[in-house]
Design a protein around this motif. Structure first.
Motif, PDB file in Angstrom:
ATOM      1  N   GLN A  39     -25.914 -23.648 -56.275  1.00  0.00           N
ATOM      2  CA  GLN A  39     -25.415 -24.724 -57.126  1.00  0.00           C
ATOM      3  C   GLN A  39     -24.544 -24.189 -58.262  1.00  0.00           C
ATOM      4  O   GLN A  39     -23.480 -24.750 -58.558  1.00  0.00           O
ATOM      5  N   LEU A  40     -24.980 -23.112 -58.893  1.00  0.00           N
ATOM      6  CA  LEU A  40     -24.207 -22.546 -59.996  1.00  0.00           C
ATOM      7  C   LEU A  40     -22.904 -21.937 -59.492  1.00  0.00           C
ATOM      8  O   LEU A  40     -21.863 -22.048 -60.150  1.00  0.00           O
ATOM      9  N   ALA A  41     -22.948 -21.290 -58.340  1.00  0.00           N
ATOM     10  CA  ALA A  41     -21.719 -20.742 -57.759  1.00  0.00           C
ATOM     11  C   ALA A  41     -20.737 -21.852 -57.426  1.00  0.00           C
ATOM     12  O   ALA A  41     -19.510 -21.692 -57.595  1.00  0.00           O
ATOM     13  N   ALA A  42     -21.257 -22.986 -56.968  1.00  0.00           N
ATOM     14  CA  ALA A  42     -20.403 -24.128 -56.644  1.00  0.00           C
ATOM     15  C   ALA A  42     -19.752 -24.714 -57.898  1.00  0.00           C
ATOM     16  O   ALA A  42     -18.718 -25.396 -57.809  1.00  0.00           O
ATOM     17  N   GLU A  43     -20.342 -24.459 -59.054  1.00  0.00           N
ATOM     18  CA  GLU A  43     -19.771 -24.912 -60.317  1.00  0.00           C
ATOM     19  C   GLU A  43     -18.769 -23.911 -60.884  1.00  0.00           C
ATOM     20  O   GLU A  43     -18.177 -24.146 -61.936  1.00  0.00           O
ATOM     21  N   GLY A  44     -18.611 -22.779 -60.202  1.00  0.00           N
ATOM     22  CA  GLY A  44     -17.635 -21.795 -60.643  1.00  0.00           C
ATOM     23  C   GLY A  44     -18.207 -20.602 -61.368  1.00  0.00           C
ATOM     24  O   GLY A  44     -17.462 -19.715 -61.806  1.00  0.00           O
ATOM     25  N   ASP A  45     -19.529 -20.543 -61.497  1.00  0.00           N
ATOM     26  CA  ASP A  45     -20.143 -19.412 -62.188  1.00  0.00           C
ATOM     27  C   ASP A  45     -20.132 -18.160 -61.315  1.00  0.00           C
ATOM     28  O   ASP A  45     -20.178 -18.244 -60.081  1.00  0.00           O
ATOM     29  N   GLU A  46     -20.107 -17.023 -61.962  1.00  0.00           N
ATOM     30  CA  GLU A  46     -20.294 -15.747 -61.273  1.00  0.00           C
ATOM     31  C   GLU A  46     -21.795 -15.493 -61.201  1.00  0.00           C
ATOM     32  O   GLU A  46     -22.443 -15.313 -62.230  1.00  0.00           O
ATOM     33  N   VAL A  47     -22.339 -15.490 -60.005  1.00  0.00           N
ATOM     34  CA  VAL A  47     -23.780 -15.377 -59.808  1.00  0.00           C
ATOM     35  C   VAL A  47     -24.109 -14.016 -59.213  1.00  0.00           C
ATOM     36  O   VAL A  47     -23.453 -13.569 -58.271  1.00  0.00           O
ATOM     37  N   VAL A  48     -25.116 -13.367 -59.778  1.00  0.00           N
ATOM     38  CA  VAL A  48     -25.618 -12.113 -59.235  1.00  0.00           C
ATOM     39  C   VAL A  48     -26.952 -12.408 -58.567  1.00  0.00           C
ATOM     40  O   VAL A  48     -27.909 -12.839 -59.220  1.00  0.00           O
ATOM     41  N   VAL A  49     -26.997 -12.194 -57.262  1.00  0.00           N
ATOM     42  CA  VAL A  49     -28.167 -12.513 -56.456  1.00  0.00           C
ATOM     43  C   VAL A  49     -29.042 -11.265 -56.346  1.00  0.00           C
ATOM     44  O   VAL A  49     -28.605 -10.239 -55.835  1.00  0.00           O
ATOM     45  N   VAL A  50     -30.272 -11.362 -56.815  1.00  0.00           N
ATOM     46  CA  VAL A  50     -31.208 -10.233 -56.770  1.00  0.00           C
ATOM     47  C   VAL A  50     -32.374 -10.618 -55.869  1.00  0.00           C
ATOM     48  O   VAL A  50     -32.972 -11.692 -56.030  1.00  0.00           O
ATOM     49  N   GLY A  51     -32.695  -9.752 -54.914  1.00  0.00           N
ATOM     50  CA  GLY A  51     -33.803 -10.011 -54.013  1.00  0.00           C
ATOM     51  C   GLY A  51     -34.420  -8.717 -53.531  1.00  0.00           C
ATOM     52  O   GLY A  51     -33.861  -7.633 -53.727  1.00  0.00           O
ATOM     53  N   ARG A  52     -35.570  -8.844 -52.871  1.00  0.00           N
ATOM     54  CA  ARG A  52     -36.322  -7.667 -52.440  1.00  0.00           C
ATOM     55  C   ARG A  52     -36.050  -7.303 -50.984  1.00  0.00           C
ATOM     56  O   ARG A  52     -35.870  -6.133 -50.645  1.00  0.00           O
ATOM     57  N   ASN A  53     -36.020  -8.308 -50.114  1.00  0.00           N
ATOM     58  CA  ASN A  53     -35.877  -8.064 -48.682  1.00  0.00           C
ATOM     59  C   ASN A  53     -34.399  -7.951 -48.309  1.00  0.00           C
ATOM     60  O   ASN A  53     -33.633  -8.899 -48.551  1.00  0.00           O
ATOM     61  N   PRO A  54     -33.957  -6.845 -47.718  1.00  0.00           N
ATOM     62  CA  PRO A  54     -32.519  -6.649 -47.447  1.00  0.00           C
ATOM     63  C   PRO A  54     -31.916  -7.722 -46.550  1.00  0.00           C
ATOM     64  O   PRO A  54     -30.799  -8.191 -46.810  1.00  0.00           O
ATOM     65  N   GLU A  55     -32.633  -8.127 -45.500  1.00  0.00           N
ATOM     66  CA  GLU A  55     -32.086  -9.117 -44.577  1.00  0.00           C
ATOM     67  C   GLU A  55     -31.957 -10.485 -45.247  1.00  0.00           C
ATOM     68  O   GLU A  55     -30.920 -11.158 -45.129  1.00  0.00           O
ATOM     69  N   ARG A  56     -33.014 -10.898 -45.948  1.00  0.00           N
ATOM     70  CA  ARG A  56     -32.947 -12.193 -46.631  1.00  0.00           C
ATOM     71  C   ARG A  56     -31.901 -12.170 -47.746  1.00  0.00           C
ATOM     72  O   ARG A  56     -31.212 -13.165 -47.982  1.00  0.00           O
ATOM     73  N   LEU A  57     -31.785 -11.037 -48.422  1.00  0.00           N
ATOM     74  CA  LEU A  57     -30.793 -10.918 -49.484  1.00  0.00           C
ATOM     75  C   LEU A  57     -29.385 -11.075 -48.912  1.00  0.00           C
ATOM     76  O   LEU A  57     -28.560 -11.813 -49.472  1.00  0.00           O
ATOM     77  N   ALA A  58     -29.103 -10.397 -47.811  1.00  0.00           N
ATOM     78  CA  ALA A  58     -27.779 -10.482 -47.202  1.00  0.00           C
ATOM     79  C   ALA A  58     -27.468 -11.912 -46.769  1.00  0.00           C
ATOM     80  O   ALA A  58     -26.354 -12.420 -46.976  1.00  0.00           O
TER      81      ALA A  58
END
Length: 272
Positions: free
Chosen positions: A21-40
């Motif tokens: 939602q924030l990316a759709a508003e034009g924000d630069e979003v940094v996605v942080v996650g633990r599982n490599p496949e789910r993160l990708a």
């Protein structure tokens, strides 16, 4: 719109919905996650939604303080400004487990790790905000600043989870008192339909039980707390929906919040 928003636990559920939602508003979003496949997979979804900068990403396991420090180093090196840190990563650990750092996994992953990350980013967050995902589950337990290790024989998953969520509320309130230059709040996202939980029964509950909150609705609440004008929010408050709510007495105890802060700083190796 020129915000940089870091969301931990963004590879699924509330965090992913907010990131999209924030990316759709034009924000630069940094996605942080633990599982490599789910993160990708999550990054691909956020990238498809983005109307602005390409999303950033970083893999970090919050059961490792070294991972948290690497994440902080990456963020400080890569992003000249961070407008919002959403401490959203967290989970329920089905059975007692100690992390390599020596602490019970729930309190480390849900409280000590975001506590450390926020401290490491403090200067970059001056004049900005921190949004902490807590829960009404905080009613089930209070954190013990004298014991982040716990007793395997007395471990109860939901009570321990509740204590960690109380810690999130206490941290947000104490951060407001100690760091008035940073807007810090906590919130309850609702019981969200996601892959949250551990064990087959709990995962089935969070996927199929009636009356669960859609991730998109919970993500929108996180997004509102991340972007609403500062004067519309109450620093240090606990939100349920768009309103502040008084948490249970143990999660509103300023003396406990102060002791928890000091003990947490010692546990993660910070000098206050």
């Amino acid at each position: 719109m020129d915000r940089t928003v870091v969301i931990t636990g963004a590879s699924s559920g509330v965090g992913l919905a907010a990131a999209e939602q924030l990316a759709a508003e034009g924000d630069e979003v940094v996605v942080v996650g633990r599982n490599p496949e789910r993160l990708a997979a999550a990054v691909r979804r956020v990238e498809n939604a983005a109307k602005g900068p390409k999303p950033g990403q970083f893999r970090a396991d919050f059961e490792s303080f070294d991972d948290v420090r690497r994440l902080a180093d990456h963020l400080l090196t890569t992003y000249p400004k961070i407008d919002v840190l959403a401490n959203n990563a967290g989970g329920i650990v089905g059975g007692y487990r100690r992390t390599p750092d020596g602490y019970e996994a729930t309190i480390q992953g849900n409280h000590l790790a975001p506590f450390l990350l926020t401290h490491l980013l403090r200067e970059r967050l001056a004049g900005k905000r921190v949004v902490n995902t807590a829960s009404e589950a905080h009613r089930e337990g209070a954190p013990d600043p004298e014991d982040f290790v716990g007793d395997p024989g007395k471990y109860r998953a939901y009570r321990t989870y509740g204590a960690s969520k109380s810690a999130n509320i206490l941290f947000a309130a104490e951060a407001h008192r100690r760091w008035p230059e940073i807007l810090s709040v906590s919130f309850h996202p609702g019981v969200v339909r996601t892959n949250f939980g551990t064990g087959r029964a709990m995962r089935l509950f969070y996927k199929y039980a009636p009356g669960l909150v859609p991730p998109e609705k919970a993500g929108a609440l996180l997004g509102w707390l991340a972007t609403a004008p500062a004067e519309e929010l109450v620093g240090g408050a606990y939100y349920v929906g768009h309103r502040t709510k008084e948490p249970r007495p143990h999660a509103a105890d300023a003396a406990l919040a102060s002791r928890l802060w000091d003990a947490s700083a010692k546990a993660v190796g910070l000098q206050e």
